[in-house]
Design a protein around this motif. Structure first.
Motif, PDB file in Angstrom:
ATOM      1  N   PRO A   1      23.442  34.850   9.173  1.00 42.25           N
ATOM      2  CA  PRO A   1      24.011  33.618   8.630  1.00 42.25           C
ATOM      3  C   PRO A   1      24.127  33.661   7.108  1.00 42.25           C
ATOM      4  CG  PRO A   1      22.290  33.136  10.214  1.00 42.25           C
ATOM      5  CD  PRO A   1      22.217  34.605   9.941  1.00 42.25           C
ATOM      6  N   GLU A   2      25.011  32.823   6.600  1.00 44.54           N
ATOM      7  CA  GLU A   2      25.206  32.719   5.154  1.00 44.54           C
ATOM      8  C   GLU A   2      24.855  31.311   4.711  1.00 44.54           C
ATOM      9  OE1 GLU A   2      28.641  33.156   1.670  1.00 44.54           O
ATOM     10  OE2 GLU A   2      29.158  33.459   3.774  1.00 44.54           O
ATOM     11  N   ILE A   3      24.185  31.213   3.571  1.00 44.36           N
ATOM     12  CA  ILE A   3      23.915  29.894   2.988  1.00 44.36           C
ATOM     13  C   ILE A   3      25.193  29.399   2.326  1.00 44.36           C
ATOM     14  CG2 ILE A   3      22.696  28.713   1.123  1.00 44.36           C
ATOM     15  CD1 ILE A   3      20.198  30.127   1.878  1.00 44.36           C
ATOM     16  N   MET A   4      25.615  28.187   2.723  1.00 47.07           N
ATOM     17  CA  MET A   4      26.862  27.629   2.223  1.00 47.07           C
ATOM     18  C   MET A   4      26.645  26.735   1.004  1.00 47.07           C
ATOM     19  SD  MET A   4      28.623  29.164   4.411  1.00 47.07           S
ATOM     20  CE  MET A   4      30.220  28.582   3.888  1.00 47.07           C
ATOM     21  N   GLY A   5      25.461  26.152   0.902  1.00 47.43           N
ATOM     22  CA  GLY A   5      25.201  25.277  -0.238  1.00 47.43           C
ATOM     23  C   GLY A   5      24.037  24.351   0.031  1.00 47.43           C
ATOM     24  N   ARG A   6      23.750  23.523  -0.934  1.00 52.94           N
ATOM     25  CA  ARG A   6      22.644  22.566  -0.845  1.00 52.94           C
ATOM     26  C   ARG A   6      23.007  21.438   0.118  1.00 52.94           C
ATOM     27  NH1 ARG A   6      18.460  20.547  -4.088  1.00 52.94           N
ATOM     28  NH2 ARG A   6      18.824  22.143  -5.686  1.00 52.94           N
ATOM     29  N   ALA A   7      22.015  20.947   0.840  1.00 50.07           N
ATOM     30  CA  ALA A   7      22.181  19.768   1.689  1.00 50.07           C
ATOM     31  C   ALA A   7      21.242  18.681   1.179  1.00 50.07           C
ATOM     32  CB  ALA A   7      21.870  20.099   3.140  1.00 50.07           C
ATOM     33  N   GLY A   8      21.795  17.561   0.786  1.00 50.77           N
ATOM     34  CA  GLY A   8      20.953  16.469   0.300  1.00 50.77           C
ATOM     35  C   GLY A   8      20.612  16.578  -1.172  1.00 50.77           C
ATOM     36  N   ASP A   9      19.821  15.655  -1.638  1.00 49.14           N
ATOM     37  CA  ASP A   9      19.468  15.569  -3.062  1.00 49.14           C
ATOM     38  C   ASP A   9      18.304  16.495  -3.404  1.00 49.14           C
ATOM     39  OD1 ASP A   9      21.385  13.588  -3.473  1.00 49.14           O
ATOM     40  OD2 ASP A   9      20.011  12.017  -2.791  1.00 49.14           O
ATOM     41  N   PRO A  10      18.146  16.827  -4.710  1.00 44.45           N
ATOM     42  CA  PRO A  10      17.022  17.678  -5.140  1.00 44.45           C
ATOM     43  C   PRO A  10      15.682  17.031  -4.814  1.00 44.45           C
ATOM     44  CG  PRO A  10      18.686  17.528  -6.860  1.00 44.45           C
ATOM     45  CD  PRO A  10      19.073  16.525  -5.810  1.00 44.45           C
ATOM     46  N   LYS A  11      14.661  17.891  -4.593  1.00 38.30           N
ATOM     47  CA  LYS A  11      13.306  17.424  -4.306  1.00 38.30           C
ATOM     48  C   LYS A  11      12.389  17.750  -5.480  1.00 38.30           C
ATOM     49  CE  LYS A  11      13.905  18.325   0.646  1.00 38.30           C
ATOM     50  NZ  LYS A  11      13.377  19.086   1.813  1.00 38.30           N
ATOM     51  N   GLU A  12      11.313  17.011  -5.604  1.00 39.44           N
ATOM     52  CA  GLU A  12      10.401  17.192  -6.737  1.00 39.44           C
ATOM     53  C   GLU A  12       9.714  18.549  -6.731  1.00 39.44           C
ATOM     54  OE1 GLU A  12       7.629  14.022  -6.996  1.00 39.44           O
ATOM     55  OE2 GLU A  12       9.149  12.476  -7.388  1.00 39.44           O
ATOM     56  N   ASP A  13       9.455  19.090  -5.535  1.00 39.15           N
ATOM     57  CA  ASP A  13       8.686  20.336  -5.453  1.00 39.15           C
ATOM     58  C   ASP A  13       9.566  21.591  -5.424  1.00 39.15           C
ATOM     59  OD1 ASP A  13       9.763  19.849  -2.994  1.00 39.15           O
ATOM     60  OD2 ASP A  13       7.953  20.347  -1.850  1.00 39.15           O
ATOM     61  N   GLU A  14      10.824  21.463  -5.728  1.00 38.55           N
ATOM     62  CA  GLU A  14      11.710  22.634  -5.733  1.00 38.55           C
ATOM     63  C   GLU A  14      11.382  23.574  -6.897  1.00 38.55           C
ATOM     64  OE1 GLU A  14      15.705  20.474  -3.913  1.00 38.55           O
ATOM     65  OE2 GLU A  14      15.790  21.486  -5.839  1.00 38.55           O
ATOM     66  N   LYS A  15      11.636  24.861  -6.677  1.00 34.89           N
ATOM     67  CA  LYS A  15      11.449  25.858  -7.733  1.00 34.89           C
ATOM     68  C   LYS A  15      12.742  26.652  -7.903  1.00 34.89           C
ATOM     69  CE  LYS A  15       6.523  26.529  -6.730  1.00 34.89           C
ATOM     70  NZ  LYS A  15       5.480  27.513  -6.312  1.00 34.89           N
ATOM     71  N   PRO A  16      13.164  26.897  -9.131  1.00 38.30           N
ATOM     72  CA  PRO A  16      14.395  27.674  -9.335  1.00 38.30           C
ATOM     73  C   PRO A  16      14.229  29.118  -8.854  1.00 38.30           C
ATOM     74  CG  PRO A  16      13.238  27.330 -11.415  1.00 38.30           C
ATOM     75  CD  PRO A  16      12.529  26.493 -10.397  1.00 38.30           C
ATOM     76  N   ILE A  17      15.308  29.718  -8.429  1.00 37.30           N
ATOM     77  CA  ILE A  17      15.299  31.119  -8.005  1.00 37.30           C
ATOM     78  C   ILE A  17      15.419  31.977  -9.257  1.00 37.30           C
ATOM     79  CG2 ILE A  17      16.495  32.879  -6.647  1.00 37.30           C
ATOM     80  CD1 ILE A  17      17.491  30.524  -4.855  1.00 37.30           C
ATOM     81  N   GLU A  18      14.384  32.716  -9.545  1.00 37.98           N
ATOM     82  CA  GLU A  18      14.350  33.490 -10.788  1.00 37.98           C
ATOM     83  C   GLU A  18      15.199  34.753 -10.674  1.00 37.98           C
ATOM     84  OE1 GLU A  18      13.044  32.431 -13.475  1.00 37.98           O
ATOM     85  OE2 GLU A  18      11.840  30.748 -12.726  1.00 37.98           O
ATOM     86  N   LYS A  19      15.871  35.072 -11.748  1.00 39.94           N
ATOM     87  CA  LYS A  19      16.627  36.322 -11.823  1.00 39.94           C
ATOM     88  C   LYS A  19      15.649  37.482 -12.036  1.00 39.94           C
ATOM     89  CE  LYS A  19      19.637  38.622 -15.163  1.00 39.94           C
ATOM     90  NZ  LYS A  19      20.412  38.414 -16.408  1.00 39.94           N
ATOM     91  N   PRO A  20      15.639  38.480 -11.159  1.00 38.62           N
ATOM     92  CA  PRO A  20      14.701  39.595 -11.337  1.00 38.62           C
ATOM     93  C   PRO A  20      15.052  40.416 -12.578  1.00 38.62           C
ATOM     94  CG  PRO A  20      16.244  40.077  -9.564  1.00 38.62           C
ATOM     95  CD  PRO A  20      16.500  38.657  -9.959  1.00 38.62           C
ATOM     96  N   GLN A  21      14.034  40.936 -13.219  1.00 36.27           N
ATOM     97  CA  GLN A  21      14.236  41.738 -14.426  1.00 36.27           C
ATOM     98  C   GLN A  21      14.059  43.227 -14.166  1.00 36.27           C
ATOM     99  OE1 GLN A  21      15.300  40.262 -17.254  1.00 36.27           O
ATOM    100  NE2 GLN A  21      15.272  38.323 -16.111  1.00 36.27           N
TER     101      GLN A  21
END
Length: 654
Positions: free
Chosen positions: A375-395
């Motif tokens: 499956p492929e992720i198509m996008g966000r569903a619903g509003d942002p949540k307080e406990d979300e964490k950004p996906i960090e770009k690997p170095q």
């Protein structure tokens, strides 16, 4: 009873909340599958208790019109459809239908159930005077300026009487893909894209989406010149309306089921979303006899397919390393069931894709599954949540710890020689049967050579001797000699095999052959631009971009030069032979009586033709055998000639 009523109140509240998000805000927060499950549970409780709450969605059709649009009252009410989700439920519907019609073996017709937004058009004196959404079935939103931007909506028609035509506004999947390539905010899916555009107050936004529409029902007409479903569709065609390219028909239960399974099989090959088929009694006299329930026509039902989209939670993202050194993000999601298939992972294309789709660890996401593809992720569903964490770009590379670099939209580990996973994978691919065909070479052998012999690049293989192989576990004199002979033999290879062995992204075995036949030599291919590449049948912008990008990287050219220095000499390839099929693109589909697929395609090439893997407007004709599927359907929808094996042989030898 109190527990049942409390559960019903919960279900009604949640269903109405999600319906508002779906129909009014065009921002669904749960999947169709999840909505259907709650709806079915509510219907069962209503049946068991005899209670139907005043605001139950089982009493409604669609949603309420937006306040920012003018209301339009439909001349004829727009009905919803009852639904079934299994062949057993369909059998029960057939029995009820035949009882109502007082007849057996009724003539049924099947059409695609398009997944878009209902569009109701009104014509007077041959001119389009109004367009509206379904709304609640009685009143909808007036959207005439928006509808006028859709090219498949006729602005004037030959029929001069009062006419109300119902259809489905959609966005083709190819249009969605093209739109998202340049969009600042990519659209999550084709259904939302169509609904959001059609119900946008600015018609320019509607026009920018390049929407389409298919029409399938006439609600209001004076003196209809037809008395059946096929007759009604012919009338629509004659007046310039686009109708479904598929109309199945059946009189028996078994044939009806076969039609349904046939459509479900071809579903993934269509250029638009469908979520099922609509089954209708064809005879209008019988329809009048059968009538309507409070919500549905009794003479039609929607057979819903298994869901392809669902909402779940994004738990983590890991970065997977491929043989080219490219890192691809892999999403790990909360397990979700797609009708018996448990999904735990989904695709995210690259860092830019993550940013455009605005997803984060811990957020709810839409995922789409088609056939057995991950499956492929198509996008966000619903509003942002307080406990979300950004996906960090690997170095750094997760395999070897080397710094990463950005090339276009992707991240690469450039440590081609001492990053073990990519080096071993590259060696194994190079030696594969459809590439350099080095008999006796495996991924395990590639790992042994990397660890014990310092082999890092394909060119290093040609420095090895039988004595070197004897030092590897599992190798004896005969096996070592055979592998050494296979390596020597591979030096004299065909150009198409060499191109495939290089591992150019998006270039499979057939594409490698097409490139080799068209350009004839590696030097001419390296000098090719996008226009000359996309001029080849079956090669589009993505493949062309991959080829150009591959030869623009210095490390790839250095690897090729080392192979040449080691004695590898891919032969030049002559253009396809001249013959009766010269310059023709021909597709073979299904099982032929005497020829294998490869034999038929080789015959086509020997007569100068291109044996293509997909049907397009450029296809000259399609050779059809037994169990032909979506390629036959597409050929028929495009009006492309189809022939059998006997006719292919006759033409090839004429």
């Amino acid at each position: 009873m109190s527990e049942a009523r409390e559960r019903m109140e919960q279900l009604v509240r949640r269903l109405n909340e999600t319906s508002y998000a779906y129909y009014v805000l065009d921002n669904p927060i749960i999947s169709d599958m999840q909505w259907d499950q709650m709806y079915d549970e509510l219907k069962k409780l209503e049946s068991e208790t005899g209670i139907v709450l005043p605001d139950s969605p089982t009493k409604k059709v669609g949603g309420e019109p937006l306040k920012s649009f003018e209301e339009h009252r439909h001349i004829t009410r727009l009905w919803s459809l009852d639904k079934v989700q299994s062949l057993e439920e369909l059998e029960a519907w057939i029995q009820r239908t035949e009882k109502l019609a007082e007849a057996e073996n009724l003539q049924y017709y099947l059409e695609y159930k398009f997944d878009g937004l209902t569009l109701n058009l009104t014509y007077e004196n041959g001119n389009l005077v109004q367009a509206a959404t379904r709304g609640n079935g009685i009143t909808g939103e007036a959207i005439l300026p928006q509808a006028r931007t859709i090219h498949s909506v006729p602005k004037a028609i030959p029929y001069k009487g009062l006419l109300e035509v119902q259809g489905e506004c959609i966005m083709r999947l190819s249009t969605l893909e093209k739109y998202n390539k340049t969009a600042k905010e990519p659209l999550k899916n084709a259904r939302n894209a169509a609904a959001g555009a059609l119900r946008n107050l600015d018609p320019a936004v509607t026009a920018s989406r390049h929407l389409d529409a298919f029409f399938y029902q006439i609600g209001t007409i004076e003196n209809p010149p037809y008395d059946s479903q096929p007759g009604m569709l012919d009338f629509l065609r004659q007046n310039g309306f686009q109708v479904s390219p598929y109309l199945g028909s059946s009189k028996g239960r078994q044939a009806l089921e076969e039609c349904i399974l046939e459509v479900e099989k071809r579903r993934s090959s269509l250029d638009w979303l469908i979520d099922g088929v609509v089954i209708k009694v064809g005879d209008y006299t019988l329809r009048e006899r059968m009538g309507f329930t409070e919500k549905f026509p009794r003479w039609a039902v929607a057979y819903k397919f298994k869901a392809e989209e669902c909402v779940t939670k994004l738990l983590d993202v890991t970065w997977e390393l491929g043989r080219t050194g490219k890192l691809t993000p892999l999403a790990h999601v909360e397990p979700v069931d797609f009708y018996g298939v448990t999904v735990k992972k989904a695709t995210l294309n690259n860092l830019g894709d993550i940013q455009r789709k605005d997803v984060a660890i811990g957020c709810d996401v839409w995922i789409r599954r088609s056939n057995d593809v991950i499956p492929e992720i198509m996008g966000r569903a619903g509003d942002p949540k307080e406990d979300e964490k950004p996906i960090e770009k690997p170095q750094i590379c997760p395999a070897c710890g080397s710094p990463l670099i950005e090339r276009g939209a992707h991240l690469f580990c450039m440590n081609r020689e001492s990053c073990r996973p990519q080096a071993v994978a590259r060696l194994a691919h190079f030696a594969g049967r459809e590439a350099m065909d080095i008999d006796g070479f495996s991924e395990k052998t590639a790992g042994q050579l990397y660890d014990q012999m310092g082999v890092r690049q394909p060119a290093d293989l040609y420095t090895l001797t039988p004595m070197d192989f004897l030092m590897l576990e599992g190798f004896k004199e005969k096996k070592a000699g055979n592998l050494s002979d296979a390596l020597e033999k591979s030096k004299h290879c065909d150009l198409d095999a060499f191109l495939f062995a290089l591992g150019i992204p998006n270039v499979g075995r057939k594409t490698a052959r097409d490139l080799a036949q068209h350009f004839g030599s590696l030097e001419k291919l390296k000098a090719a631009d996008e226009a000359s590449l996309t001029a080849i049948p079956d090669i589009g912008g993505i493949v062309a971009g991959s080829v150009i990008e591959y030869f623009s990287f210095p490390e790839n050219n250095q690897m090729i030069e080392r192979l040449f220095a080691a004695g590898v000499h891919p032969g030049e390839m002559h253009s396809a032979a001249e013959g009766v099929f010269s310059s023709m693109s021909i597709v073979v589909t299904g099982t032929l009586p005497t020829l294998s697929r490869k034999q038929a395609e080789d015959l086509i090439r020997s007569r100068g033709g291109n044996a293509s893997g997909s049907v397009s407007k450029k296809t000259a004709f399609v050779v059809v055998g037994e169990d032909a599927g979506s390629k036959l359907t597409k050929a028929q929808s495009l009006g492309i000639e189809t022939i059998d094996e006997a006719e292919l042989l006759r033409r090839a030898n004429s």
